[in-house]
Design a protein around this motif. Sequence first.
Motif, PDB file in Angstrom:
ATOM      1  N   VAL A 109       0.784  -1.107  -0.113  1.00 41.76           N
ATOM      2  CA  VAL A 109       0.132  -0.027  -0.043  1.00 41.76           C
ATOM      3  C   VAL A 109       0.916   1.225  -0.046  1.00 41.76           C
ATOM      4  CG1 VAL A 109      -1.691   1.260   1.213  1.00 41.76           C
ATOM      5  CG2 VAL A 109      -2.000  -1.226   1.302  1.00 41.76           C
ATOM      6  N   SER A 110       0.718   2.289  -0.824  1.00 37.80           N
ATOM      7  CA  SER A 110       1.520   3.280  -0.944  1.00 37.80           C
ATOM      8  C   SER A 110       0.808   4.520  -1.630  1.00 37.80           C
ATOM      9  CB  SER A 110       2.807   2.918  -1.681  1.00 37.80           C
ATOM     10  OG  SER A 110       2.596   2.773  -3.234  1.00 37.80           O
ATOM     11  N   VAL A 111       1.696   5.586  -1.571  1.00 36.84           N
ATOM     12  CA  VAL A 111       1.077   6.722  -2.285  1.00 36.84           C
ATOM     13  C   VAL A 111       2.038   7.243  -3.320  1.00 36.84           C
ATOM     14  CG1 VAL A 111       0.669   9.293  -1.635  1.00 36.84           C
ATOM     15  CG2 VAL A 111      -0.036   7.486  -0.078  1.00 36.84           C
ATOM     16  N   SER A 112       1.553   7.385  -4.450  1.00 40.96           N
ATOM     17  CA  SER A 112       2.467   7.772  -5.563  1.00 40.96           C
ATOM     18  C   SER A 112       3.086   9.368  -5.185  1.00 40.96           C
ATOM     19  CB  SER A 112       1.692   8.054  -6.937  1.00 40.96           C
ATOM     20  OG  SER A 112       0.834   9.057  -7.030  1.00 40.96           O
ATOM     21  N   PRO A 113       4.025   9.526  -5.999  1.00 40.89           N
ATOM     22  CA  PRO A 113       4.558  10.769  -6.013  1.00 40.89           C
ATOM     23  C   PRO A 113       3.341  11.740  -6.713  1.00 40.89           C
ATOM     24  CG  PRO A 113       6.070   9.401  -7.445  1.00 40.89           C
ATOM     25  CD  PRO A 113       4.848   8.753  -6.922  1.00 40.89           C
ATOM     26  N   ARG A 114       3.541  13.056  -6.567  1.00 36.19           N
ATOM     27  CA  ARG A 114       2.528  14.106  -7.152  1.00 36.19           C
ATOM     28  C   ARG A 114       2.902  13.748  -8.816  1.00 36.19           C
ATOM     29  NH1 ARG A 114       2.396  16.419  -2.284  1.00 36.19           N
ATOM     30  NH2 ARG A 114       0.395  17.289  -2.063  1.00 36.19           N
ATOM     31  N   ILE A 115       1.675  13.718  -9.477  1.00 42.70           N
ATOM     32  CA  ILE A 115       1.988  13.496 -10.850  1.00 42.70           C
ATOM     33  C   ILE A 115       1.288  14.660 -11.823  1.00 42.70           C
ATOM     34  CG2 ILE A 115       1.264  11.901 -12.704  1.00 42.70           C
ATOM     35  CD1 ILE A 115       1.753   9.812 -10.785  1.00 42.70           C
ATOM     36  N   THR A 116       1.701  15.174 -12.589  1.00 44.96           N
ATOM     37  CA  THR A 116       1.185  16.053 -13.529  1.00 44.96           C
ATOM     38  C   THR A 116       1.137  15.141 -15.071  1.00 44.96           C
ATOM     39  OG1 THR A 116       1.953  17.943 -12.511  1.00 44.96           O
ATOM     40  CG2 THR A 116       1.251  18.395 -14.663  1.00 44.96           C
ATOM     41  N   HIS A 117      -0.063  14.868 -15.548  1.00 37.84           N
ATOM     42  CA  HIS A 117      -0.212  13.979 -16.702  1.00 37.84           C
ATOM     43  C   HIS A 117       0.188  15.130 -17.958  1.00 37.84           C
ATOM     44  CE1 HIS A 117      -1.497  10.392 -14.729  1.00 37.84           C
ATOM     45  NE2 HIS A 117      -2.271  11.526 -13.875  1.00 37.84           N
TER      46      HIS A 117
ATOM     47  N   ARG B 272       6.943  -1.218  -6.407  1.00 37.85           N
ATOM     48  CA  ARG B 272       5.699  -2.186  -6.270  1.00 37.85           C
ATOM     49  C   ARG B 272       6.355  -3.386  -6.767  1.00 37.85           C
ATOM     50  NH1 ARG B 272       1.803   2.311  -9.106  1.00 37.85           N
ATOM     51  NH2 ARG B 272       2.145   3.887  -7.276  1.00 37.85           N
ATOM     52  N   ILE B 273       6.952  -3.448  -8.121  1.00 37.27           N
ATOM     53  CA  ILE B 273       7.336  -4.965  -8.560  1.00 37.27           C
ATOM     54  C   ILE B 273       8.140  -5.822  -7.405  1.00 37.27           C
ATOM     55  CG2 ILE B 273       8.871  -6.351 -10.372  1.00 37.27           C
ATOM     56  CD1 ILE B 273       7.917  -3.657 -12.309  1.00 37.27           C
ATOM     57  N   GLU B 274       9.114  -5.171  -6.938  1.00 34.62           N
ATOM     58  CA  GLU B 274       9.821  -5.878  -5.823  1.00 34.62           C
ATOM     59  C   GLU B 274       9.026  -6.320  -4.716  1.00 34.62           C
ATOM     60  OE1 GLU B 274      12.593  -6.923  -3.214  1.00 34.62           O
ATOM     61  OE2 GLU B 274      11.394  -5.297  -2.490  1.00 34.62           O
ATOM     62  N   ALA B 275       7.893  -5.554  -4.271  1.00 31.85           N
ATOM     63  CA  ALA B 275       7.340  -5.818  -3.350  1.00 31.85           C
ATOM     64  C   ALA B 275       6.220  -6.943  -3.452  1.00 31.85           C
ATOM     65  CB  ALA B 275       6.316  -4.873  -2.636  1.00 31.85           C
ATOM     66  N   ALA B 276       5.841  -7.060  -4.737  1.00 37.19           N
ATOM     67  CA  ALA B 276       5.078  -8.046  -5.288  1.00 37.19           C
ATOM     68  C   ALA B 276       5.751  -9.585  -5.289  1.00 37.19           C
ATOM     69  CB  ALA B 276       4.325  -7.648  -6.459  1.00 37.19           C
ATOM     70  N   THR B 277       7.094  -9.509  -5.871  1.00 30.70           N
ATOM     71  CA  THR B 277       7.942 -10.696  -6.183  1.00 30.70           C
ATOM     72  C   THR B 277       8.761 -10.970  -5.012  1.00 30.70           C
ATOM     73  OG1 THR B 277       9.534  -9.350  -7.289  1.00 30.70           O
ATOM     74  CG2 THR B 277       7.693 -10.207  -8.735  1.00 30.70           C
ATOM     75  N   SER B 278       8.701 -10.318  -3.842  1.00 27.49           N
ATOM     76  CA  SER B 278       9.485 -10.593  -2.820  1.00 27.49           C
ATOM     77  C   SER B 278       9.437 -11.995  -1.993  1.00 27.49           C
ATOM     78  CB  SER B 278       9.510  -9.649  -1.682  1.00 27.49           C
ATOM     79  OG  SER B 278       8.322  -9.527  -1.101  1.00 27.49           O
ATOM     80  N   GLY B 279       8.211 -12.592  -2.030  1.00 30.09           N
ATOM     81  CA  GLY B 279       7.787 -13.797  -1.486  1.00 30.09           C
ATOM     82  C   GLY B 279       7.424 -13.461  -0.022  1.00 30.09           C
ATOM     83  N   GLU B 280       7.249 -12.236   0.312  1.00 27.57           N
ATOM     84  CA  GLU B 280       6.686 -11.770   1.706  1.00 27.57           C
ATOM     85  C   GLU B 280       5.430 -12.031   1.551  1.00 27.57           C
ATOM     86  OE1 GLU B 280       7.943  -7.717   1.908  1.00 27.57           O
ATOM     87  OE2 GLU B 280       9.907  -8.075   1.958  1.00 27.57           O
ATOM     88  N   THR B 281       4.752 -12.278   2.903  1.00 26.18           N
ATOM     89  CA  THR B 281       3.171 -12.630   2.992  1.00 26.18           C
ATOM     90  C   THR B 281       2.346 -11.315   3.643  1.00 26.18           C
ATOM     91  OG1 THR B 281       3.617 -13.623   5.126  1.00 26.18           O
ATOM     92  CG2 THR B 281       3.567 -15.042   3.330  1.00 26.18           C
ATOM     93  N   ALA B 282       3.223 -10.447   4.083  1.00 21.89           N
ATOM     94  CA  ALA B 282       2.389  -9.493   4.549  1.00 21.89           C
ATOM     95  C   ALA B 282       2.590  -8.186   3.552  1.00 21.89           C
ATOM     96  CB  ALA B 282       2.970  -8.953   6.025  1.00 21.89           C
ATOM     97  N   PRO B 283       1.696  -7.421   3.751  1.00 25.40           N
ATOM     98  CA  PRO B 283       1.748  -6.154   2.522  1.00 25.40           C
ATOM     99  C   PRO B 283       2.884  -5.089   3.068  1.00 25.40           C
ATOM    100  CG  PRO B 283      -0.290  -6.182   3.456  1.00 25.40           C
ATOM    101  CD  PRO B 283       0.199  -7.453   3.980  1.00 25.40           C
ATOM    102  N   ARG B 284       3.544  -4.437   2.350  1.00 26.55           N
ATOM    103  CA  ARG B 284       4.439  -3.496   2.703  1.00 26.55           C
ATOM    104  C   ARG B 284       3.758  -1.896   2.756  1.00 26.55           C
ATOM    105  NH1 ARG B 284      10.029  -4.469  -1.083  1.00 26.55           N
ATOM    106  NH2 ARG B 284      10.568  -6.508  -0.226  1.00 26.55           N
ATOM    107  N   PHE B 285       4.058  -1.164   3.595  1.00 28.24           N
ATOM    108  CA  PHE B 285       3.391   0.107   3.614  1.00 28.24           C
ATOM    109  C   PHE B 285       4.627   1.106   4.473  1.00 28.24           C
ATOM    110  CE2 PHE B 285       1.759  -2.505   7.010  1.00 28.24           C
ATOM    111  CZ  PHE B 285       2.098  -1.843   8.367  1.00 28.24           C
ATOM    112  N   ALA B 286       4.277   2.250   4.298  1.00 23.72           N
ATOM    113  CA  ALA B 286       5.290   3.282   4.921  1.00 23.72           C
ATOM    114  C   ALA B 286       4.845   3.594   6.269  1.00 23.72           C
ATOM    115  CB  ALA B 286       5.584   4.531   3.953  1.00 23.72           C
ATOM    116  N   LEU B 287       5.657   3.834   7.127  1.00 20.58           N
ATOM    117  CA  LEU B 287       5.434   4.427   8.379  1.00 20.58           C
ATOM    118  C   LEU B 287       5.740   5.818   8.589  1.00 20.58           C
ATOM    119  CD1 LEU B 287       6.177   1.140  10.462  1.00 20.58           C
ATOM    120  CD2 LEU B 287       3.969   1.851   9.837  1.00 20.58           C
TER     121      LEU B 287
END
Length: 155
Positions: free
Chosen positions: A82-90, A140-155
């Motif tokens: 679960v994360s927040v993207s940088p500010r994006i201007t399309h 995001r790719i690294e988190a999904a392919t890490s093999g971890e069972t708990a979701p990653r998030f920033a504190l």
Amino acid sequence: MPIPPFVVELRRMVGTRELWMPAVTAVVVRDDRVLLTERADNGRWAPVTGILDPGEEPAVGARREALEETGVEIAVERLAAVSVSPRITHVNGDRAVYLDLTFACSWLSGEPYAADDENTDVRWWPLADLPPMAEHLRARIEAATSGETAPRFAL
């Protein structure tokens, strides 16, 4: 569909002001490869991403986005981050910040192709040899392919 109809309607009211948008990333893996899309708006490679429709379950949205963008059927395995993207201007000037739910997914069927006008190319990339991409997408790719069972998030 590049901009969901509800966002088009919102933009009529708020213009290009920054919006807080719920989004998903589907990191689709097949063997030792990950499915990436080459975005039409900026020419950069990325995993499958998209905005959730109002009331849409996030895992359902991840499956929908994968099918709409790549023509591939996937299984959603787990919430990876679960994360927040940088500010994006399309490129059209619209500004947004995305609350992203990244899912680890596996390929079920279908050969990938650019199934909509959001992408110019879609292909499998070796996990050990990814193309250049934004650091937050690589994370995001690294988190999904890490093999971890708990979701990653920033504190």
